[in-house]
Design a protein around this motif. Structure first.
Motif, PDB file in Angstrom:
ATOM      1  N   GLU A  14      48.052  42.430  48.812  1.00  0.00           N
ATOM      2  CA  GLU A  14      46.778  42.841  48.221  1.00  0.00           C
ATOM      3  C   GLU A  14      46.241  44.092  48.920  1.00  0.00           C
ATOM      4  O   GLU A  14      45.826  45.052  48.257  1.00  0.00           O
ATOM      5  N   SER A  24      41.872  46.886  43.644  1.00  0.00           N
ATOM      6  CA  SER A  24      41.787  45.616  44.362  1.00  0.00           C
ATOM      7  C   SER A  24      42.365  44.488  43.519  1.00  0.00           C
ATOM      8  O   SER A  24      41.676  43.884  42.702  1.00  0.00           O
ATOM      9  N   GLU A  26      43.904  40.784  42.916  1.00  0.00           N
ATOM     10  CA  GLU A  26      43.868  39.432  43.445  1.00  0.00           C
ATOM     11  C   GLU A  26      45.214  38.810  43.108  1.00  0.00           C
ATOM     12  O   GLU A  26      45.639  38.817  41.953  1.00  0.00           O
ATOM     13  N   PHE A  28      47.735  35.446  43.328  1.00  0.00           N
ATOM     14  CA  PHE A  28      47.798  34.010  43.546  1.00  0.00           C
ATOM     15  C   PHE A  28      49.113  33.471  43.005  1.00  0.00           C
ATOM     16  O   PHE A  28      49.736  34.071  42.127  1.00  0.00           O
ATOM     17  N   TYR A  51      43.959  42.503  38.186  1.00  0.00           N
ATOM     18  CA  TYR A  51      42.911  43.483  38.433  1.00  0.00           C
ATOM     19  C   TYR A  51      42.140  43.633  37.133  1.00  0.00           C
ATOM     20  O   TYR A  51      42.675  44.147  36.153  1.00  0.00           O
TER      21      TYR A  51
END
Length: 171
Positions: A14, A24, A26, A28, A51
C-alpha cells in the motif's frame, strides 16, 4: 514451516503504490475462490487493491512461471473478476521481467519492479542473478547520429545516407 505476516507485507505494498503512483490503495485478502479452477488457487494468495471506484486483483505466486502460461492465467482471472490482474513475486530475473513485459503481464516485485500498465510503470535496475551496467555510454559518432535524427524531420534514413550526410564511415 515458515509463517509469513502478510499484514505487514500488505501495508508495505500500500505504501509503495502510494509513493510511486500517488494513489492510496486499500489492499485486503480476497478469500472467495468459487468459480476458479483449483490450479488457479492452490498455493496462491489473492488480494484486492481498491482505490475509490477503481480496483484490481493481486495474485501472489510462489515463483516465476512461463510467460505464455501466465498470460493465459491472467486472462482467466480477468474474466472471473472483471478487472485487471497483476502478479506479485518475491524475486524475478531480468529474463522473467522482459518476458512479462513483452506479453503485457502486469507484475510487482516490491520495491524493485512494478509493471502495472493500467496505472503506470516504474522499473529499477535491481535484478536477481544478473548484472546491469549503470550507464549507457554512446560513442561520439552515436551521439552525432542521435542529435542529427532528433533535429531533422525526415522519419527514415538508411545507414548509407547518414554516413554521407555526417561524413562518417558507413560501418
Amino acid at each position: 514451516m515458515q509463517i509469513i505476516d502478510y499484514s505487514g507485507v500488505i501495508m508495505m505494498i500500500e505504501k509503495e503504490l502510494e509513493r510511486v503512483f500517488a494513489l492510496s490503495f486499500e489492499i485486503f485478502e480476497h478469500k472467495e475462490k468459487n468459480g476458479l479452477p483449483r490450479y488457479l488457487t492452490t498455493g496462491r494468495k489473492i488480494y484486492k487493491a481498491q482505490y475509490e471506484q477503481f480496483g484490481f486483483y493481486i495474485i501472489k505466486l510462489p515463483s516465476a512461471i512461463d510467460s505464455r502460461v501466465l498470460y493465459k492465467e491472467k486472462l482467466l482471472y480477468e474474466e472471473k473478476f472483471g478487472v485487471p490482474v497483476a502478479f506479485w513475486f518475491e524475486t524475478l530475473t531480468k529474463n522473467n521481467r522482459n518476458a512479462y513485459v513483452k506479453h503485457h503481464i502486469p507484475f510487482m516485485m516490491i520495491p524493485a519492479q512494478i509493471y502495472l500498465p493500467f496505472l503506470g510503470i516504474l522499473f529499477s535496475k535491481k535484478f536477481i542473478g544478473a548484472e546491469v551496467s549503470a550507464l549507457l555510454q554512446l560513442t561520439a559518432n552515436a551521439q552525432l547520429i542521435l542529435l542529427y535524427l532528433v533535429y531533422n524531420k525526415k522519419a527514415d534514413y538508411t545507414k548509407k545516407e547518414l554516413a554521407v550526410i555526417l561524413g562518417l564511415d558507413p560501418v
